[in-house]
Scaffold this motif. Sequence first.
Motif: not given
Length: 465
Positions: A241-245
């Motif tokens: 999703g919109s997470l920074t990984v």
Amino acid sequence: MKWDKLHSVYFLGIGGIGMSAIARWFNHVGIPVCGYDRTPSPLTKKLEEEGMQVTYEDSLNTIPESVKHDKENVLIVWTPAIPKDNVQLNFFQDKHFNLKKRSEVLGMITSSMYTVGVAGTHGKTTTSSMVAHMLKSAGKNIAAFLGGLTQNYESNLILHDEENEEKPIVVVEADEFDRSFLRLHPNVAVVTSVDADHLDIYGDAQELTVNFEKYIDLLPKDGVLFIQKNALKKLNRNDFGSLTVRQYGLGEGEIRAENVKAGIASFEFDYVSEEKSIEGLILRVPGFHNVENALSAVSIALHFGIAEEEIRKGLESFRGVKRRFEIKRQDLKGVYIDDYAHHPEEIRAFLGSVKAMYPNKKLTAIFQPHLFTRTRDFAEGFSEALSLADEVILLDIYPARELPIEGVNAAMLLDGITSSEKSLQSKNDLLGFLDQKRPEVLVTLGAGDIDRLVDPINDLIEQWD
């Protein structure tokens, strides 16, 4: 729950490393703390010195009267490590006391704080302690609930400054045992590893992986995830999703360690990412796996805007965690290192690093298996990993919360160990055996009560010519 309504908190298993941190927090905020543990230990002694009442008898008679007769204003905190037939646990359950698991209470305490949660089947204690130290040494207002005793603070609890106007950051070791980490509220998460473990809880490796994914899903939409490259592969997941990984690893990954140099008592490496490179970082807690742990800690420090010079100082001044690659001695009498490793992957990483540090010396490893189920489930892996040592000494299995399983014992590991010297010794005979052998490089490994042998072993070595 309104903490100010409580007149006391009673802990079942107060001597556990995670439990004792929460006990210390309640004691700090002025709520009387008491509890039960099976046996005295240096940690329970420390809790008593700090003013907490601890009993070691599983009896209703040892529960304070103020606890037994005022259940409305008492909180009972318990850990699933407590056996189901525990007399006190059954009393509190039957009388409908307000019981909460350690993980629930930790989630409640930290729910209003900006949280850095460090999860992983291995490495979470060292990594969370390293993160906490680096942030604190750089002047950040932090609290930390840790799964080990940090050498820098001699505690598993770091308290934030309540008078500091800066909103506190809390660093929490996110424990996968009993799905405890799903009670937390992380804003930033670290996943150091996702290897099969706690199969007595999860049933199989896939279910464990699913729960790590659930932990990641606890992050808010603007959350940040730092994940070790092999752990990311095991998730079999591309959409976050919109997470920074950001993935990290030794020699490869978006964030990586390059030019790693193994020294005696320290490692040196370069931190490299697309945004930042820091050359010649010094880590005085040895181990290739600890260099990898340091990558995530440095990344989090950068995330909070800590300057390069502060990162250097914080990392180099980190003294490690008790029983995590703890060098007890390194002198003319020999080398002795103690470690909590109790899973094949942990043992493999630890012994590989020790061999790199002392390539021309004979390595003797003493291992106490932890849990009958873990020994059964990973017997082949244990034998293979232990074979990295030149000599292997096995102690009997530490049962912890389990009953014996027919046919499962430490001796079942011997046949698969390919080391030229291997034996099974009792704890009572161990010191005499070591006195005859006088190893060059000696390590002790395990999560049971092998820690009670560390000081006697070190004292024995001190007597050698």
